[in-house]
Design an enzyme around this catalytic site. Sequence first.
Site, PDB file in Angstrom:
ATOM      1  N   CYS A 134       0.828  -1.208   0.000  1.00 50.69           N
ATOM      2  CA  CYS A 134       0.000   0.000   0.000  1.00 50.69           C
ATOM      3  C   CYS A 134       0.860   1.253   0.000  1.00 50.69           C
ATOM      4  O   CYS A 134       1.439   1.612   1.036  1.00 50.69           O
ATOM      5  CB  CYS A 134      -0.916  -0.021   1.223  1.00 50.69           C
ATOM      6  N   CYS A 137      -0.514   4.090   2.244  1.00 52.27           N
ATOM      7  CA  CYS A 137      -0.351   3.829   3.686  1.00 52.27           C
ATOM      8  C   CYS A 137       1.101   4.020   4.115  1.00 52.27           C
ATOM      9  O   CYS A 137       1.371   4.575   5.170  1.00 52.27           O
ATOM     10  CB  CYS A 137      -0.744   2.398   4.054  1.00 52.27           C
ATOM     11  N   ASP A 138       2.042   3.543   3.320  1.00 49.21           N
ATOM     12  CA  ASP A 138       3.417   3.412   3.806  1.00 49.21           C
ATOM     13  C   ASP A 138       4.459   4.243   3.059  1.00 49.21           C
ATOM     14  O   ASP A 138       5.623   4.261   3.462  1.00 49.21           O
ATOM     15  CB  ASP A 138       3.844   1.922   3.743  1.00 49.21           C
TER      16      ASP A 138
END
Length: 310
Positions: A134, A137-138
């Site tokens: 992701c 997300c990261d």
Amino acid sequence: MEKIYDVIIIGAGPAGLAAGSYAGRARMDTLIIEKDKDGGQIVITAEIENYPGGVDEESGPSLIGRMAKQAEHFGAQKVKDTIVDVELEGDVKHLKGLKGDYYGKTVIIATGAHPKPIGCPGEKEFTGKGVSYCATCDGSFFEDFDIYVVGGGDSAVEEAMYLTKFGRQVTLIHRRDQLRAAKSIQEKAFANPKMKFMWNTTVEELKGDGILTSMVVKDTVTGETREIVANEEDGTFGVFVFIGFEPHGELFEGKVEMKNGYIVTDDNMKTNIPGVFAAGDIRVKSLRQVVTAAADGAIAATQAEKYIEG
Ligand code: NAP
């Protein structure tokens, strides 16, 4: 006696939420069951470029937020639970969840799919410690670090470009010498000065000590392997994997007709079991996109209404 819903939708991704809006709007008593966050895979998509009408950049979470609001606006109820067993035969379908039992005259299966792992040693161990599925997300964890993206499809190339906002350099590792991604996406990637390409290469092993520090890659033409080691000052790097998806269909094996893990439907989203429909990425289809998932959801809900009336 337990409540019997007109429609129970399993999954709150684009297909499930679109089905929820249509079912709610048709004044059917509708329940959407989701085990996790709304949105399915698109919550990990930084930008949805090709959803009709989307001329301004819109993120997956933003689009899904609007879809969820719309389903609720039309009266669809939502519950967070994990369905562990289903009885789909008969006039009343029974879904067993970890938190409770649910009964419906019809069921729409919209459970979607999840990112496919590489399957190499070290991948599980370093997930969340250098390995991610992701970018939204990261990505920020790798500000000014080296980033590698595995895959050559639309997801890999789009997410790699998004990751150039963070990484010092983003290297796409692809097992062939040609990308699968759409030409328009490829053009942008080739024009991006922060993008590099490692052709004919596969990731064989991910290594480290607590966090990811190196990876072994193989040249698919010569068969040679070599180790890529993290920059000494950084101590780590990011590996983002976008190599396709696997369906969330285990629950339905032996209960509805399936092919390679996907549910078989007709053009009206009907499975081989009366009153049971499937929509979105979980079904056998040629194009898995938000727009086709939403369309499936609309058709499934409309057919569920017809089934109940009929
Ligand atoms: P995809 O189109 O199936 O591409 C998967 C890529 O990963 C391919 O390049 C494939 O290589 C590679 N791959 C597969 N298994 C591998 C393995 N074990 N090791 C190394 N590489 C591997 O998947 P996707 O990019 O996630 O897209 C899925 C669907 O969503 C597609 O229909 C896509 O068009 C759609 N999508 C659309 C957009 C958009 O239009 N904006 C954005 C994202 C996704 P090969 O090429 O050699 O097979």
